[in-house]
Structures are given as C-alpha cells and as structure tokens.
Design an enzyme around this catalytic site. Sequence first.
Site, PDB file in Angstrom:
ATOM      1  N   LYS A  55      63.021 -71.745 -54.815  1.00 47.52           N
ATOM      2  CA  LYS A  55      64.329 -72.390 -54.765  1.00 47.52           C
ATOM      3  C   LYS A  55      64.420 -73.520 -55.787  1.00 47.52           C
ATOM      4  O   LYS A  55      65.444 -73.695 -56.453  1.00 47.52           O
ATOM      5  CB  LYS A  55      64.581 -72.923 -53.350  1.00 47.52           C
TER       6      LYS A  55
ATOM      7  N   MET B 297      62.804 -31.213 -39.206  1.00 51.81           N
ATOM      8  CA  MET B 297      61.590 -30.792 -39.905  1.00 51.81           C
ATOM      9  C   MET B 297      60.366 -31.042 -39.035  1.00 51.81           C
ATOM     10  O   MET B 297      59.434 -30.227 -39.012  1.00 51.81           O
ATOM     11  CB  MET B 297      61.465 -31.527 -41.245  1.00 51.81           C
TER      12      MET B 297
ATOM     13  N   GLU C 129      68.820 -55.094 -46.367  1.00 50.58           N
ATOM     14  CA  GLU C 129      68.224 -55.169 -47.699  1.00 50.58           C
ATOM     15  C   GLU C 129      67.553 -53.865 -48.134  1.00 50.58           C
ATOM     16  O   GLU C 129      67.504 -53.553 -49.322  1.00 50.58           O
ATOM     17  CB  GLU C 129      67.213 -56.319 -47.785  1.00 50.58           C
TER      18      GLU C 129
ATOM     19  N   PHE D  22      59.650 -72.123 -43.229  1.00 49.04           N
ATOM     20  CA  PHE D  22      60.671 -71.228 -42.695  1.00 49.04           C
ATOM     21  C   PHE D  22      61.034 -70.157 -43.735  1.00 49.04           C
ATOM     22  O   PHE D  22      61.323 -70.476 -44.886  1.00 49.04           O
ATOM     23  CB  PHE D  22      61.926 -72.023 -42.311  1.00 49.04           C
ATOM     24  N   GLN D  23      61.005 -68.914 -43.320  1.00 52.42           N
ATOM     25  CA  GLN D  23      61.296 -67.762 -44.179  1.00 52.42           C
ATOM     26  C   GLN D  23      60.396 -67.706 -45.410  1.00 52.42           C
ATOM     27  O   GLN D  23      60.799 -67.231 -46.467  1.00 52.42           O
ATOM     28  CB  GLN D  23      62.779 -67.709 -44.566  1.00 52.42           C
TER      29      GLN D  23
END
Lengths: 186, 570
Positions: free
Chosen positions: B161, B473, B49, B111-112
Amino acid sequence: MPHVPAPHVLVVYTDDEPGVLTRVASLIRRRGFNIHSLTVGPTERTGLSRMTIVVDSDAPTVRQAVAHLRKLVNVLEVQQLGEGPMVVRDLVLVRVTAGPKVRSEVLQLAQVFRATVVDIAEDSLVIECTGSLDKIDALVDAMRPFGILELGRTGAVAMARGTRIPSATRAPLPLRTGSGPEAMSV
Amino acid sequence: MSQTGAQLIWESLLREGVDTVFGYPGGAILPTYDAMVGYPIRHVLVRHEQSAVHMADGYARASGRVGVVVATSGPGATNLVTGLATAMLDSTPLVAITGQVGSALLGTDAFQEVDITGITIPVTKHNYLVTRAEDIVPALREAFAVARSGRPGPVLVDITKDAQQGRARLDWEAALPHRHLRHLPPPLDPAALAQALDLIRHARRPIILAGHGVQLAGARAEVLALAERSDIPFALTLLGLGAVPATHPLSLGMMGMHGESWVNRAIQEADLLLAFGMRFDDRVTGKLKEYAPHAKKLHIDIDASELNKNVPVDVAIAGDLLEVLRALLPGVPVADRSGWLDTIREWRGDSAVRDIKNLPDDGHLYAAHVMHDLWCLTKGEAVVVTDVGQHQMWEAQYYKHDGERSLITSGGAGTMGFALPAAIGAKIARPEAEVWVVAGDGGFQMTFAELMTAVQEGVKVNIAVINNGYLGMVRQWQALFYEGRYAATPILSPDFVKLAEAFGIPGQRVETRVEVAAAVARAREAKGAALIEFKVEQEDSVYPMVPAGAALHEMIRRPSALAETGSDPV
C-alpha cells in the site's frame, strides 16, 4: 547421508536477490528431483549468486531439472558439470570424542586426510577438512569408531577445470538490487 | 514531475496497451482504485476474484492479448490462485496485480496480509513483491514481457500500500526489461532440422499432432502447408481444436481419452508422429509404455522442458513453431499418401453408425444432439467457452471448430466454473464474436454469480446449461470403474429459468430435440445475455473412452445397442 555414485553437478547462476533460493527449492520439490546438496553464495560480481546443486537422479531426470531451472526468470545460466573434468569440494566440521587415550590416534588420522584441528576440548576435538565428496565420506567413516558428537557439512561447491567460463559472469544484471522490484519474501 | 505509485500502475497498463482490467477492490488496493478514475481503461467488477482471473484468461485466449486482473490483499489475492493455476497449465498470458499491506507491516500477520508471492510461485511464471513506488514501472514492464514471451503464462505483481501511495518519476525507457530474454530458445540447429526432414522423407504413415502451441505461435498456415504438401493427416489435442480447421479434409479430429477410435488407432499404427506445440499430456497418450510403439517422433515446442519429458523422442527441437516450420517447409517432400489415408478411413468402420449424433430422434434429448445442433445453427462460427466435464467432451466431439481461438476451455487444470467468467472475458475482447457458454449443471453453479457481472457490464453471452442432474463425468467414472456407486454425484439445481429471470435475463428450458433450434434462435436474438437449460438424458456417457492408464487402442467404444438401431453413416 546418501552416497552419489556418479553425481550430476549443476552450477546455477542466479540474480542475487531475496526469494531466489525459494524459487529454486520450490521447483526442485514440486518436480520431485532428488538432490544431494545445494549450496549458494555470492560471486565476484555484485548482484550475481552461484549455486552448486548435486543431483541424485538418472541422466534424463537431470536434463529435465536443467530445462526447468532454465525457465526461472532469476536464473542466468545452468552449467552441467560432469561432462568434462571438474573440481568438487565439500567442507566438513566434525566433533570427535578424543580423550587422552586416543587423542594421538585421532590426530594421526586427521593428518592422513590433511585435516586440521580447529578446536580442542577436554574430551573432544573439532576437525575441519576440505576435499572431494569421497574424501570427506572416508574421513567421517574413519572418525566414526571414536564417536562423532557433531557433524556439519557444507555440501559441494564445484567448478569446471580448464577454460569453460560461464557467460553469466558477463550477462546484464537487474536494474536494481536490494529491495528492488524483485524483492521477495523468502 | 513525480506521480503516485498508484498512478504509475495505470500509466504502465496504458503503455502496455491494456484496455480492460477485471477486478475487485479492497483495502490494500484502494489507492490504485482511487487513481483509476480518469484513465481510459475499462474496469469490470466481478463477483469473486477467481472469476476475475478466468475473465482475464478468456479475454487473453480470445484475443491473444495479455489479460489483466486487479485484486486486494489477503483473501482477494488467495482467491486468484485457482485461476492462476488454470492459466499456468494452459499457457495464458496474464498479469495479476494485488494490493499488499504496507511494507512496515510485512511479516506481522497484519489484517488481510497473506504471503501471496510465496503462495503463487508454483502457479505463475514469475512474481514480484514491490515495496517502493519507483520499482512499480520496472516490475510491471517486466511482468508483461515475461507473461508474453516464450511459452506464455501468468505473472503476479504484489504491491504494498505504501508503494502505491509513494511517489516516483515515470521513466518508461529506463525500465526496459531484459531478463525475459534470458531463456528464449537458442538459434535453430541446422542438423536438427535436417534430421527432422529426414524423418518426414522416410515416413510412410506419418501423422501430425497439433496442440495449443500452434495457436499461440500463429502457425496455422504453416501447419496446413506442411500437411497439404506432404499429404499428412492431423489430429488435435483438446486445446488444439480450432488451431487448424476441423473440416479440413486432412483433419482427423481430437485425439486421446475421448478422441474417436480411428484417430487413436492412426496414432498407434503411425510410423512418424510430428508433434507440434503439444506436450504429450496423459489425457492424450494413455499408457506411455504402449504409446505409438511403431512411430519415430519429432517434437517441436518452445518450452524445452516439455521435450523428452513424457515421451522420449527421436528429434526434439526447442523453438518457436512458426520459425521452425518456416525453416522446414522448403525441404518437406511433396507426397501422395492416399493409401495411408484410405486405411485410416477404413478404420472408421461402423463408428458413424454407433455415433449418437446419427440416431433417430427417440424423444430423448442427448447432449451430443445439442452440441451438433448448436454447431449447425451457429454455422460453426461461434466462440464456444466450455466448462469441465462431459459437456466439455461432447462439445469437443460435436462442435467442429474451424476458426482460430474459437474454443476456450480449461484443459490442463480442468477447472470447473471456468466457462461463464471466461466467456464474459472473451466477449469483451471480441465484441463482434458470437460467444456461447457451454456448462454443466455442476460447474455452472460454481460461478453463476457472474451472470450479474454480465448484466452490469452489458455483456451478451449465450448460455447453454447442460443439465443431467449429476456431476456427469464423475458419475460416468463411478459407473465404469466404481461399480455404479454414485457417491456424491447426484446434484440438485435451482430452477435455471427463474434464476435467469432473477438476474434480469431471459431463460428457457428445453427438454426435447425439436425445441432446440427455436430456443437457440431466441437466445441469439435476445439483446443481452440469455440462458437455455437443456434437460438431457441423465445417465448418458461420453464415448469412446480410453480408461485412465490404459493404452490408446484399448478404447471403450460406444455401446453397440446404439449401432443396432443406427441410421446411415454420415
């Protein structure tokens, strides 16, 4: 509590919806602005909240704080008081030890500050007082020798004197309130 | 007729002109994915993502349109955070849509479930938690308006949802947003404009500092007109590269930490800075106390909170740069500043001789050579998307960007792993453009899984991996400031040629300068994505350099050993 010699007082009008306080507090924290107090409450208009923020910083920092607050979508207007005359009020509730021997002395002192007694117990009094930040500080100092058992202050609420009416009280507000699209977890 | 919340999401995106979204499905966003079928919007399936946000970012920066990301709740949403911060610091307009657990489960550690609106407050312009289908359209419309308006930036819309599954009527007109208008800059103040013109009129050694805001405001022509009319040289920030042409006679090039010494000297000696759409970042100013000590300062930016933030200025104008410059231009005096320009030219001194670009080929491959050659071979017309580190600075120094939106790089956040996904997004936004990824071996390994996304989506990006075997760097800082203790900077890489082949794309390895041109040609000819690994000098450093916290004129110059063997200045 730190004393502010020349407090910068900001009045911030915001949408009245969940999460706005989080956004303002998050901004103040991450930009490192020191604040003395922050109060929030409803206004005469549904959907509009009003915050009074007393900022504990120098003038350039305060200007930065104002500029950043003005970027928040939920902020309608930021007024910087202190440039003109204003009324600043703080409310304190203080529970003072006041046995029979000193009770009259405490009551007399309270009277000097035009404070009222809102609760009496066997060995203590609860005193309520409203006034400028300085006055409340002085009251607290005066009560300290008797023994302060508990103290709560609201933080400042401020308003400009005269006819400086904020435009936020006329600006359009969100289409919905409550659990609308802007509803946030706090 | 009512529609599901999920349908309303796609209806809204269509109406906002969205043709592509970058995303990754999951449980809480499933209703939205289910409803996607049938809408004429391309979905690019990413491999992580974070890359979806970088792709949307590259898409937005290349095109000027709003980039759109879709992800699920919980880890899907938290993976967006680095990308959002990257977009926030570089003012990229994005809308990220995340699924959220059902509203009845909010606050239960379901959940999540993750409080993504709480998490992303500091890295978005604004965000929303939508719990009802009827609130989806107003939230999305406002999100796009907020992302685009003023100083652009990312906005996140978290949709439960049950809101996606619920039904509501589409009333587009009723959802017309207005809150984004609250903080547009006030009308121009004629007194401030007069003061600005006064500064220009009295300046003898003025310099324009052009930033990303020039590009965002579309003020290229106006900046050039002002520069040419009054014979004022311009220096650019990293994100300003390409905003005005690098090969313009008045262009000095990049300023700041890795800017050329004469550019920084011109700033230090100037008597007027005209700061246009830039924010005096610490990488640009060096030590603030000693920054441009002789100069009056005029600062124009659309974000009032940037004015007088780092550098106190004499005249500050909060406004749209295009509008402000158009108002100023008629009053800008015509001037000839050949004296000042000659002085700056003299300051170049032996810089060109020290320039590694001008060294004869000694059989070693330097990244600077690769960048210079890439610029020549693509005629300076490619869109280059860089990662973060040494190669980023070499690219900025040696690829001369003339075209607008031709350099896409993570400037403010310095996000490694940005280049490949952002390039994929840029190519999708501008299919006609030749897009090059320039990444180091470190950053490329952070997100190279997106090679498969490029293959699956048929996206042709050309990839130059500048491999020096170090996190270069950081190694350079260790060499200069930590007595050469290379803690955790040597980094192994896979065989990039084989890796490319595993993804089904052609890979090449280049170890000498003579091979560069042919390899670049083959990569350009390849039908799809193509990768070249350039094995460059391992302990090469980026010069010149202003050490962090030093004043701008206290530069570490290129080693004089290079000067001694140097060829003719170019």
